[in-house]
Design an enzyme around this catalytic site. Sequence first.
Site, PDB file in Angstrom:
ATOM      1  N   ARG A 104      48.088  44.568  37.863  1.00  0.00           N
ATOM      2  CA  ARG A 104      47.875  44.865  36.452  1.00  0.00           C
ATOM      3  C   ARG A 104      47.615  46.349  36.303  1.00  0.00           C
ATOM      4  O   ARG A 104      46.685  46.880  36.905  1.00  0.00           O
ATOM      5  CB  ARG A 104      46.671  44.055  35.980  1.00  0.00           C
ATOM      6  CG  ARG A 104      46.620  43.858  34.517  1.00  0.00           C
ATOM      7  CD  ARG A 104      45.525  42.897  34.165  1.00  0.00           C
ATOM      8  NE  ARG A 104      44.193  43.403  34.488  1.00  0.00           N
ATOM      9  CZ  ARG A 104      43.100  43.037  33.850  1.00  0.00           C
ATOM     10  NH1 ARG A 104      43.177  42.144  32.883  1.00  0.00           N
ATOM     11  NH2 ARG A 104      41.934  43.513  34.176  1.00  0.00           N
ATOM     12  N   THR A 108      47.326  50.068  30.784  1.00  0.00           N
ATOM     13  CA  THR A 108      48.016  49.246  29.766  1.00  0.00           C
ATOM     14  C   THR A 108      47.665  47.761  29.889  1.00  0.00           C
ATOM     15  O   THR A 108      47.930  46.992  28.977  1.00  0.00           O
ATOM     16  CB  THR A 108      49.537  49.368  29.941  1.00  0.00           C
ATOM     17  OG1 THR A 108      49.895  48.798  31.223  1.00  0.00           O
ATOM     18  CG2 THR A 108      49.998  50.814  29.895  1.00  0.00           C
ATOM     19  N   ASP A 200      36.214  41.664  40.272  1.00  0.00           N
ATOM     20  CA  ASP A 200      37.615  41.801  40.682  1.00  0.00           C
ATOM     21  C   ASP A 200      37.881  40.847  41.846  1.00  0.00           C
ATOM     22  O   ASP A 200      37.365  41.019  42.958  1.00  0.00           O
ATOM     23  CB  ASP A 200      37.890  43.249  41.101  1.00  0.00           C
ATOM     24  CG  ASP A 200      39.372  43.488  41.335  1.00  0.00           C
ATOM     25  OD1 ASP A 200      39.951  44.332  40.653  1.00  0.00           O
ATOM     26  OD2 ASP A 200      39.961  42.796  42.214  1.00  0.00           O
ATOM     27  N   ASP A 203      39.497  42.358  45.120  1.00  0.00           N
ATOM     28  CA  ASP A 203      38.549  43.198  45.864  1.00  0.00           C
ATOM     29  C   ASP A 203      37.489  42.348  46.561  1.00  0.00           C
ATOM     30  O   ASP A 203      37.102  42.626  47.699  1.00  0.00           O
ATOM     31  CB  ASP A 203      37.870  44.196  44.926  1.00  0.00           C
ATOM     32  CG  ASP A 203      38.795  45.352  44.556  1.00  0.00           C
ATOM     33  OD1 ASP A 203      39.801  45.558  45.269  1.00  0.00           O
ATOM     34  OD2 ASP A 203      38.519  46.036  43.558  1.00  0.00           O
TER      35      ASP A 203
END
Length: 209
Positions: A104, A108, A200, A203
């Site tokens: 991603r 944006t 995340d 991660d």
Amino acid sequence: MSTVHVFDHPLIQHKITHIRDINTGSKEFRELVEEVSMLMAYEVCRDFPLEEVEIETPITKTTCYKIAGRKVGIIPILRAGLGMVGGFLNLIPTAKVGHIGLYRDPETLEPVEYYCKLPSDLHERDLIVCDPMLATGGSASAAIGFLKDRNVKSIKLMCLLAAPEGIQRVQKDHPDVDIYVAAVDEKLNEHGYIVPGLGDAGDRLFGTK
Ligand code: PRP
Ligand code: URA
């Protein structure tokens, strides 16, 4: 409109709480994601049709049931979807695994494709797209779009956590795809992260950052 299945099973909810916890390290996080994926996979297969088969037990001949010639494909969205594959394969070891690499764009929030390797008999399979996070829904919607471009008819989406925005996006773009989630969270924050979420997923799975 597709159905959204939310798993309220106590074991799943318990494990999701540990997955969310900031104090859960990568080793335990990976193990928990795999365990929850296995529990969810069990339910995702609930509508697989059965066929009768004749077998012989040590006692007598009898009629039993087998899953009717179902071919399954698991499609993790890289990277974080990889964490869900092992749990699924524990239950369906004959499933084939196709990979779709998307990240991603942090500005944006649009998905960017960087890898795609899918089984050659994809269109004959029931596909389960896996990604722990359904945030804006852009990545899942794009991945499902790639599969539909290849003539696949049967697709389900399995995620751990979803934001309402992601569910709406996938339902709008792909009303034929049922969505399976362990929890629907409150909202997205200004960076497109799920709140309260788990941070995340990639991660935390792989210890990056
Ligand atoms: C995360 C997650 C999803 C995507 C969800 O991946 O695993 O693929 O974001 O966001 P969306 O619904 O707004 O598209 P990320 O892009 O962080 O890549 P990674 O798995 O490689 O960490
Ligand atoms: N991707 C993640 O890994 N976490 C989120 O909360 C949103 C997108």
